[in-house]
Design an enzyme around this catalytic site. Structure first.
Site, PDB file in Angstrom:
ATOM      1  NE  ARG A 109     -29.087 -13.287  -0.367  1.00 49.37           N
ATOM      2  CZ  ARG A 109     -29.312 -13.058  -1.216  1.00 49.37           C
ATOM      3  NH1 ARG A 109     -31.048 -13.263  -1.936  1.00 49.37           N
ATOM      4  NH2 ARG A 109     -29.050 -12.376  -2.446  1.00 49.37           N
ATOM      5  NE  ARG A 155     -26.098 -16.312 -11.383  1.00 48.46           N
ATOM      6  CZ  ARG A 155     -26.917 -15.772 -11.070  1.00 48.46           C
ATOM      7  NH1 ARG A 155     -27.292 -17.132  -9.849  1.00 48.46           N
ATOM      8  NH2 ARG A 155     -26.232 -15.515  -9.303  1.00 48.46           N
ATOM      9  NE  ARG A 214     -27.873 -11.587 -10.728  1.00 56.17           N
ATOM     10  CZ  ARG A 214     -28.613 -12.533  -9.796  1.00 56.17           C
ATOM     11  NH1 ARG A 214     -28.904 -13.331  -9.491  1.00 56.17           N
ATOM     12  NH2 ARG A 214     -27.583 -11.734  -8.371  1.00 56.17           N
ATOM     13  NE  ARG A 234     -24.207 -11.807  -5.910  1.00 59.09           N
ATOM     14  CZ  ARG A 234     -24.056 -12.694  -6.703  1.00 59.09           C
ATOM     15  NH1 ARG A 234     -23.552 -12.565  -7.699  1.00 59.09           N
ATOM     16  NH2 ARG A 234     -25.495 -13.639  -6.468  1.00 59.09           N
TER      17      ARG A 234
HETATM   18  P1  AMP Z   1     -29.683 -12.957  -5.596  1.00 58.31           P
HETATM   19  O1  AMP Z   1     -30.746 -12.886  -6.564  1.00 58.31           O
HETATM   20  O2  AMP Z   1     -30.940 -13.986  -4.426  1.00 58.31           O
HETATM   21  O3  AMP Z   1     -28.323 -13.447  -6.559  1.00 58.31           O
HETATM   22  O4  AMP Z   1     -30.288 -11.142  -5.690  1.00 58.31           O
HETATM   23  C1  AMP Z   1     -29.532 -10.108  -5.921  1.00 58.31           C
HETATM   24  C2  AMP Z   1     -29.849  -8.811  -5.031  1.00 58.31           C
HETATM   25  O5  AMP Z   1     -30.830  -8.557  -4.457  1.00 58.31           O
HETATM   26  C3  AMP Z   1     -28.568  -9.219  -3.418  1.00 58.31           C
HETATM   27  O6  AMP Z   1     -27.429  -9.390  -4.173  1.00 58.31           O
HETATM   28  C4  AMP Z   1     -29.353  -8.390  -3.223  1.00 58.31           C
HETATM   29  O7  AMP Z   1     -28.678  -7.060  -2.960  1.00 58.31           O
HETATM   30  C5  AMP Z   1     -30.610  -8.493  -3.188  1.00 58.31           C
HETATM   31  N1  AMP Z   1     -31.054  -9.455  -1.831  1.00 58.31           N
HETATM   32  C6  AMP Z   1     -31.814 -10.631  -2.681  1.00 58.31           C
HETATM   33  N2  AMP Z   1     -32.573 -10.920  -1.707  1.00 58.31           N
HETATM   34  C7  AMP Z   1     -32.123 -10.517  -0.880  1.00 58.31           C
HETATM   35  C8  AMP Z   1     -32.979 -10.114   0.156  1.00 58.31           C
HETATM   36  N3  AMP Z   1     -33.860 -11.472   0.453  1.00 58.31           N
HETATM   37  N4  AMP Z   1     -33.096  -9.629   1.511  1.00 58.31           N
HETATM   38  C9  AMP Z   1     -31.809  -8.496   1.223  1.00 58.31           C
HETATM   39  N5  AMP Z   1     -31.362  -8.213  -0.159  1.00 58.31           N
HETATM   40  C10 AMP Z   1     -31.931  -9.557  -1.285  1.00 58.31           C
END
Ligand code: AMP
Length: 221
Positions: free
Chosen positions: A89, A127, A160, A171
């Site tokens: 990320r 979603r 979510r 985000r």
């Molecule tokens: P996602 O399901 O990939 O949209 O991730 C949901 C949330 O989890 C993100 O908004 C971050 O708060 C956290 N998150 C997921 N992957 C990472 C990562 N690689 N580094 C830091 N935070 C993460």
């Protein structure tokens, strides 16, 4: 070992496509977002630390995510390879990953799911996720038979908390600031895929690219 890395903004379809790619090649699907949500759900020490960041759409600190990822990468479930969704990320995570891939002599394949802002908002707001098996639905594009329950396992569907409008905005800001610079970091290695298309078209385009360049990927049955 082969690594497929999916890059792209929230709502690009990384989760949906990663699941399908993992199935196609029998690779392990690793979603750092799913792993973190599991930790939050069971109030683990990691979950307690991560919760606040996630609720605000901020990145969880690298050290926590890197350790969690490493444990998964070293697990015996990683057979021929893995599909990474939601990691890296930021540039520091990309360097951490590069280091691991070099040490393990892994070929990597980086796909950038290029998505317009309209598509992102539309996908995130519709979603729904299964609270039991994490299957992903969209009220319009991939509707479940019953809007409240999962077609696959009957689990309750939920939205979510970070897919609500206030958090989506943050985000996207975090994506632009932290994650978009990865496009420069990976510029010589990534393949751009138009991710505004229907999910099957996107999947077909990804497969084409993978099969062209990596015909030696061992296929699942
Ligand atoms: P996602 O399901 O990939 O949209 O991730 C949901 C949330 O989890 C993100 O908004 C971050 O708060 C956290 N998150 C997921 N992957 C990472 C990562 N690689 N580094 C830091 N935070 C993460």
């Amino acid at each position: 070992m082969i690594t497929i890395i999916l890059l792209g903004p929230p709502g690009a379809g990384k989760g949906t496509q990663a699941k399908d790619l993992a199935k196609e090649f029998q690779f392990l699907h690793i979603s750092t977002g799913d792993l973190l949500r599991e930790n939050v759900k069971r109030n683990s020490p990691l979950g307690l630390k991560a919760k606040e960041f996630m609720e605000h759409g901020e990145l969880v600190p690298d050290k926590l995510v890197d350790e969690m990822l490493l444990e998964k990468l070293n697990s015996p479930q990683v057979n021929n390879g893995f599909v990474l969704d939601g990691y890296p990320r930021n540039v520091s995570q990309a360097k951490f990953l590069d280091n691991f891939l070099k040490q393990n002599n892994s070929k990597s394949f980086i796909l950038y799911l290029d998505t317009s802002e309209d598509t992102i908002i539309e996908r995130l707001s519709g979603r729904r996720i299964c609270s039991n098996c994490q299957a992903i639905y969209h009220l319009k594009n991939m509707p479940p038979k019953n809007p409240l329950y999962c077609d696959i396992c009957g689990g309750r569907l939920y939205q979510r908390s970070d897919d609500r409008e206030e958090t989506i905005k943050n985000r996207l800001l975090v994506y632009i600031k932290e994650t978009a610079p990865l496009l420069e970091y990976y510029k010589d290695r990534l393949v751009r895929i138009n991710a505004n298309d229907d999910k099957d078209i996107v999947f077909g385009n990804m497969l084409k690219v993978i099969k062209n360049d990596y015909s030696e990927i061992p296929r699942g049955n």
